[in-house]
Motif scaffolding. Structure first.
Motif, short mmCIF file in Angstrom:
data_model
loop_
_atom_site.label_atom_id
_atom_site.label_comp_id
_atom_site.label_asym_id
_atom_site.label_seq_id
_atom_site.Cartn_x
_atom_site.Cartn_y
_atom_site.Cartn_z
N GLU A 89 3.36 5.90 -2.74
CA GLU A 89 2.28 6.66 -3.39
C GLU A 89 2.81 7.63 -4.43
O GLU A 89 2.19 7.86 -5.47
N LEU A 134 2.00 -2.18 -2.78
CA LEU A 134 1.24 -1.29 -1.89
C LEU A 134 0.12 -2.11 -1.27
O LEU A 134 -1.01 -2.10 -1.75
N GLN A 149 -4.66 -1.16 1.69
CA GLN A 149 -4.15 -0.68 0.41
C GLN A 149 -4.60 -1.60 -0.72
O GLN A 149 -4.86 -2.80 -0.53
N ILE A 241 -5.50 4.10 -4.05
CA ILE A 241 -4.36 3.67 -3.24
C ILE A 241 -4.83 2.79 -2.08
O ILE A 241 -4.20 1.77 -1.78
N ALA A 242 -5.93 3.18 -1.44
CA ALA A 242 -6.39 2.44 -0.26
C ALA A 242 -7.86 2.73 0.00
O ALA A 242 -8.40 3.76 -0.44
#
Length: 539
Positions: A89, A134, A149, A241-242
């Motif tokens: 991250e 990711l 992710q 990111i997720a």
């Protein structure tokens, strides 16, 4: 969760760049950008292994590995000056801040299925923030949730859910290699949307890196920003990111079928009837209709096969074949569905069926990140609010036979799609729509002449459909990215807003103004931008 901030020196850099006008920025210095990345790299998570410049032997393979539309993989396609394959991250945080300091255009790529290549092509010098590393997935059956992710693929999500439970699934697309980041943030739909709605209707939290380089969750980002990234496209507001998703219940056995009929087999009447029942069927049943042009069984005077139209009905039913046949015999007897047309299987196996994998393919195939077919393509979209008269269908079929190449896909609404408010998420196409249309053309011939030819065929079919689809605006689906409906050439100001409004109203209708308001609050300098991003409001 608490806001995760960058080291103090990088926070200071953010403040400096935000206090500096973009207009006074010098031309991008790529070398200084790399130095910025390296200087702010954390010892525990070094960023150097994630950096690929054209001098790196693996640069081309990294770039091409997630190009899903070969129209944008040519010698003349502008290439990024750098690819950053984030491994942590913090790499995303650093890249956002350093890109602002050096006034660089950033493109965010998860699975690369963006129809217009917007995630990996640009008209100006740019770099790609590639999210494919990711891709962790944490499934918690007890709470019926999962953290996913952005770099994960839908196939990986489905496999990890099925690995834990035979009676859980998630409503999203039927193509396993599509990346979560773009699919979820733009709406995400699939063959369970009549039962459970869209992907965004089942998202309950998210992690996002904002323009300040901060890692936020739903609580810390606030409800407006969370609303925006659940249907309004994440790439306009930050780097997702997720997502945290709610799993849905599925039976251990589902039933699928694929039945085709040509014009000579009464396809016109069957399609006509489908229009009136597809959105009103049992919510457990989703019947997609695809129409394409094939060789007929009869020959003309010169011995060549005549072209005909083929209508294919592909179904997903959350139940066994006995109950499915009962529903079909009552509601759609015109199709003449038989027991032998039906196949019972697990929900995970049904994904493979819908993606046309051979019968008996192991569910491990869902873990493959390589598409079964790579080709050149053009896609467009529409929404239909009233059934098309039979004379209209015959005219459309005639035009399709004349054009030969484009395929039409009708995805039915009703059920949950009619129950959720049009403003609950940025995705506005809810009640009032009978089905969504996808125009699809694929070709393997090299060269701009061939591309221009097939793109024009797609545009013609889209034009022919004008009398039968939504109007004022003519609505479009954001996940079916189509640059024909507008491109934003400006970074800020009234011209940028007006250009953005052209496509924004078609994609988001009345939700566009709220999206522009959120954009202006969270990214006033319009750092997160692309050809069809949400613009800031004019001063």
């Amino acid at each position: 969760m608490a806001i995760q901030r960058l080291p103090h020196i990088l926070q200071l850099s953010v403040l400096l760049v935000l206090s500096t006008s973009w207009a006074t920025s010098a031309s991008a210095d790529h070398e200084n950008f790399v130095h910025c990345l390296l200087n702010h790299s954390q010892p525990s998570h070094p960023i150097a292994p994630a950096i690929y410049s054209p001098n790196n032997a693996s640069y081309s393979s990294v770039l091409e590995s997630y190009i899903r539309n070969l129209r944008f993989n040519t010698s003349t396609t502008r290439k990024p000056f750098l690819i950053l394959t984030a491994l942590h991250e913090s790499h995303v945080q650093i890249s956002v801040v350093c890109a602002q300091i050096h006034n660089l255009q950033m493109k965010i790529r998860s699975g690369g299925h963006d129809y217009e290549g917007v995630s990996y092509v640009a008209e100006v010098p740019f770099f790609i923030l590639d999210m494919f590393n990711l891709r962790s997935i944490h499934v918690d059956i007890k709470s019926e949730t999962a953290w996913v992710q952005a770099g994960a693929t839908l196939g990986e999500v489905y496999y990890r859910i099925a690995e834990k439970s035979k009676t859980h699934g998630f409503p999203a697309g039927v193509c396993p290699t599509v990346g979560v980041g773009g699919h979820f943030s733009g709406g995400g739909y699939g063959n369970m949307m009549r039962k459970y709605g869209l992907s965004v209707d089942n998202i309950v939290d998210a992690q996002l890196v904002n323009v300040h380089g901060e890692l936020l969750d739903r609580k810390s980002m606030g409800e407006d920003l969370f609303w925006a990234i659940t249907g309004g496209g994440g790439a306009s507001f930050g780097v997702v990111i997720a997502y945290k998703i709610n799993l849905v219940r599925v039976p251990e056995i589902v039933t699928v079928f694929r039945v085709s009929r040509t014009l000579e087999q009464n396809a016109t009447d069957i399609v006509y009837r489908w229009q009136y029942i597809a959105d009103k069927l049992d919510d457990d049943l989703f019947i997609r209709l695809t129409m394409d042009v094939v060789n007929g069984t009869s020959s003309n005077s010169s011995g060549e096969n005549n072209k005909t139209l083929r209508a294919s009905f592909i179904a997903m039913f959350l139940g066994d074949s006995e109950r499915l046949l009962s529903i079909m015999n009552k509601s759609f007897p015109e199709l003449g569905l038989k027991q032998s047309d039906c196949a019972e299987m697990s929900w995970a196996q049904s994904v493979l069926f819908w993606t046309s994998f051979p019968t008996g393919t192991a569910t491990e195939a869902l873990l493959s990140r390589t598409p079964q077919v790579l080709t050149r393509l053009k896609r467009k979209s529409d929404y239909v609010k009233k059934p098309i008269p039979k004379t209209g269908l015959k005219w459309i079929f005639q035009k399709m036979i004349e054009l030969e190449a484009p395929m039409l896909t009708f995805n039915p609404y009703g059920g949950k799609m009619s129950e959720i408010s049009a403003s609950a998420t940025p995705f506005p196409h809810r009640a009032g729509n009978l089905w969504k249309v996808q125009y699809a053309t694929n070709w393997d011939i090299l060269g701009t002449e061939a591309s221009d030819h097939y793109i024009e065929l797609t545009r013609k079919l889209h034009m022919y459909m004008t009398p039968f689809v939504s109007k004022n605006p003519r609505e479009a689906f954001y996940n079916y990215k189509d640059l024909d409906i507008g491109i934003n050439h400006n970074a800020n100001g009234m011209s940028s807003y007006l250009e953005g409004r052209v496509y924004g109203i078609k994609y988001f209708k009345h939700n566009f103004d709220r999206l522009a308001n959120v954009k202006t609050k969270v990214d006033p300098g319009n750092f997160f931008r692309n050809e069809q991003s949400i613009p800031t409001l004019p001063h």
